[in-house]
Design an enzyme around this catalytic site. Structure first.
Site, PDB file in Angstrom:
ATOM      1  N   LYS A  36       0.825  -1.217   0.000  1.00 19.73           N
ATOM      2  CA  LYS A  36       0.000   0.000   0.000  1.00 19.73           C
ATOM      3  C   LYS A  36       0.851   1.255   0.000  1.00 19.73           C
ATOM      4  O   LYS A  36       1.872   1.323   0.691  1.00 19.73           O
ATOM      5  CB  LYS A  36      -0.879   0.041   1.262  1.00 19.73           C
ATOM      6  N   GLY A  85      -8.520  -7.993   5.471  1.00 16.81           N
ATOM      7  CA  GLY A  85      -7.485  -7.218   6.153  1.00 16.81           C
ATOM      8  C   GLY A  85      -7.216  -7.798   7.518  1.00 16.81           C
ATOM      9  O   GLY A  85      -6.430  -8.729   7.681  1.00 16.81           O
ATOM     10  N   SER A  86      -7.932  -7.280   8.508  1.00 16.52           N
ATOM     11  CA  SER A  86      -7.682  -7.691   9.886  1.00 16.52           C
ATOM     12  C   SER A  86      -8.348  -9.018  10.213  1.00 16.52           C
ATOM     13  O   SER A  86      -7.995  -9.659  11.205  1.00 16.52           O
ATOM     14  CB  SER A  86      -8.219  -6.605  10.825  1.00 16.52           C
TER      15      SER A  86
END
Lengths: 295, 185
Positions: A81, A235-236
């Protein structure tokens, strides 16, 4: 004669990821767990969105050494990112040889007016979108892949659902619109006219669109695939769950078989706790990531 | 006649469009049962490690391996080539494959190729593509890149390409599979 960095090879890379799961990983060990579970790519970043949320401060591009270590440890593609508008971070990531760059609202934006001119790069980019106008502006800048923004690091699926529904509703509306009305639609969406014409002609986006921002269970993944997502970013959701290996594998299976509910029930058994999460409705506006880089 | 497309992960819809252009019926294959009654199978581009894991989880790897060995027509593009060549995957093709043989995504490229059996050149689209380092004596080499790497080949019932004909609008390689392999079986 070989030609590299063309639109077809940049968009094609994302097409090859369809039906797959791209997982956020913070170190080599997690990257190996993701690969073993059947991830189609990993997103290398030092802190998953829920940790970025918890710790506060400015979130930036990850340490190049950490990204390189992950690139050396797995054979699947590695994404990384950069901050919205931070073209120097993007060029640095490109120089490392990453396979895809996410110009991401999860990091603190560097420019509140201009996104990166992504058409100038050999490396493809993925960007977030909340509606069709935002999606087409990002494609206009050269994004080769889209994803919903959702609300990163919350584990709450509602925003990703809203964004996927919105984009697909707007595509359906445009595809039945009279051709002479397309300029006014482009004006209202604040989107490039040529891309509005393309959506009208084909009834779909010219690039793939994954779901992201809040996917944390196999059922969430199946929900998003059935709403029309081409694939899933987690993601998490994996490494903040009780049993990351089991969660990772189960989410991959649910994404590959999104209508086989017996199978999804089977892989969802005894998974332990998913990430704790935050109800988006209780989140203060200042703490929301999705509105970042709306222009 | 129905040709299946392995639909566990990857560029599935693109192959569907191609078969539609060839006026052949297609069926998405996600389970072992789906393999029944097909005239042939396409294994699409995608991530070969992910597809292989899903094949194992679905208990499809061994039955499919047996079918290919018994002469079932199969066409593999990119990841499909990798899976067909690896001895610990489908082992249906006699060749040494180098995964990501041209490098990472930034080395992905387009190149015009001469393909045996086609009159005009074909646009090869290579995405983190593999190539064949060497092939067995029964294998017919169909295309090489300018730098001499083997990127398309056939062996009895198996056709493989390291590139992605499904990303073009050109159905000639799919037609080659249908006419030269599926229909001649």
């Amino acid at each position: 004669m070989k030609v590299t960095g063309t639109e077809i090879v940049k968009r094609g890379m994302a097409q090859m990821q369809k039906g797959g799961v791209i997982m956020d990983v913070a170190n080599v060990e997690q990257a190996k767990v993701a690969e073993a579970a059947g991830a189609v790519a990993v997103m290398a970043l030092e802190k998953v969105p829920s940790d970025i949320r918890a710790e506060g401060g400015v979130a930036r591009m990850s340490d190049p050494a950490m990204i390189e270590a992950i690139m050396g440890a797995v054979s699947i593609p590695v994404m990384a990112k950069c901050r919205i508008g931070h073209f120097a971070e993007a060029r640095i990531l490109e120089s490392l040889g990453v396979d895809y760059i996410d110009e991401s609202e999860v990091l603190t934006p560097a420019d509140d007016n201009y996104h990166i001119d992504k058409s100038q790069y050999k490396v493809p980019f993925v960007c977030g979108c909340r509606d069709l106008g935002e999606a087409l502006r990002r494609i206009g800048e050269g994004a080769s892949m889209l994803r919903t923004k959702g609300e990163p690091g919350t584990g709450d699926i509602i925003e990703a659902v809203r964004h996927m529904q919105k984009v697909n509703q707007q595509i359906r509306q445009i595809s039945v619109e009279k051709p002479e009305n397309l300029m006014a639609i482009a004006r209202d969406l604040r989107a490039p006219y040529e891309l509005v014409q393309e959506v009208h002609a084909n009834g779909k986006l010219p690039v793939v669109n994954f779901a992201a921002g809040g996917v944390s269970t196999p059922a969430d993944a199946a929900l998003m695939m059935n709403l029309g997502a081409d694939g899933i970013f987690v993601g998490s959701g994996i490494f903040k769950s009780e049993h990351p290996e089991k969660f990772a594998k189960a989410i991959v299976t649910a994404t590959a078989h999104p209508t086989d509910y017996h199978l999804i029930a089977e892989v969802s058994k005894n998974l332990g706790s998913p990430m704790k999460g935050i109800d988006v409705a209780t989140l203060a506006d200042a703490d929301k990531m999705a509105p970042r880089g709306m222009e | 006649m129905t040709i299946g497309i392995l639909a566990l992960q990857g560029a599935v819809a693109e192959h569907q469009n191609m078969l539609e252009q060839c006026q052949v019926e297609s069926k998405l294959v996600r389970t072992r049962q789906d393999l029944e009654g097909l005239a042939g199978l396409i294994i699409p581009g995608g991530e070969s490690t992910a597809i292989k894991k899903l094949l194992v989880r679905e208990e499809m790897l061994l039955p499919l391996k047996e079918m290919v060995k018994a002469g079932f027509p199969v066409f593999g593009t990119c990841a499909g080539l990798v899976l067909l060549s690896q001895t610990d995957s489908l082992a249906g093709f006699d060749g040494q494959v180098v995964r990501n043989g041209f490098g990472r995504q930034q080395d992905s490229f387009e190149e015009s190729l001469s393909v045996v059996g086609l009159d005009e050149p074909f646009l090869g689209i290579f995405i983190r593509a593999p190539y064949l380092e060497s092939v067995g004596s029964e294998v017919k080499i169909l295309a090489k890149t300018d730098d001499g790497r083997i990127v398309a080949a056939s062996q009895k019932n198996v056709l493989v390409t390291a590139f992605h004909p499904e990303l073009t609008a050109d159905p000639r390689i799919h037609e080659l599979f249908i006419n030269e392999i599926v229909n001649k079986k």
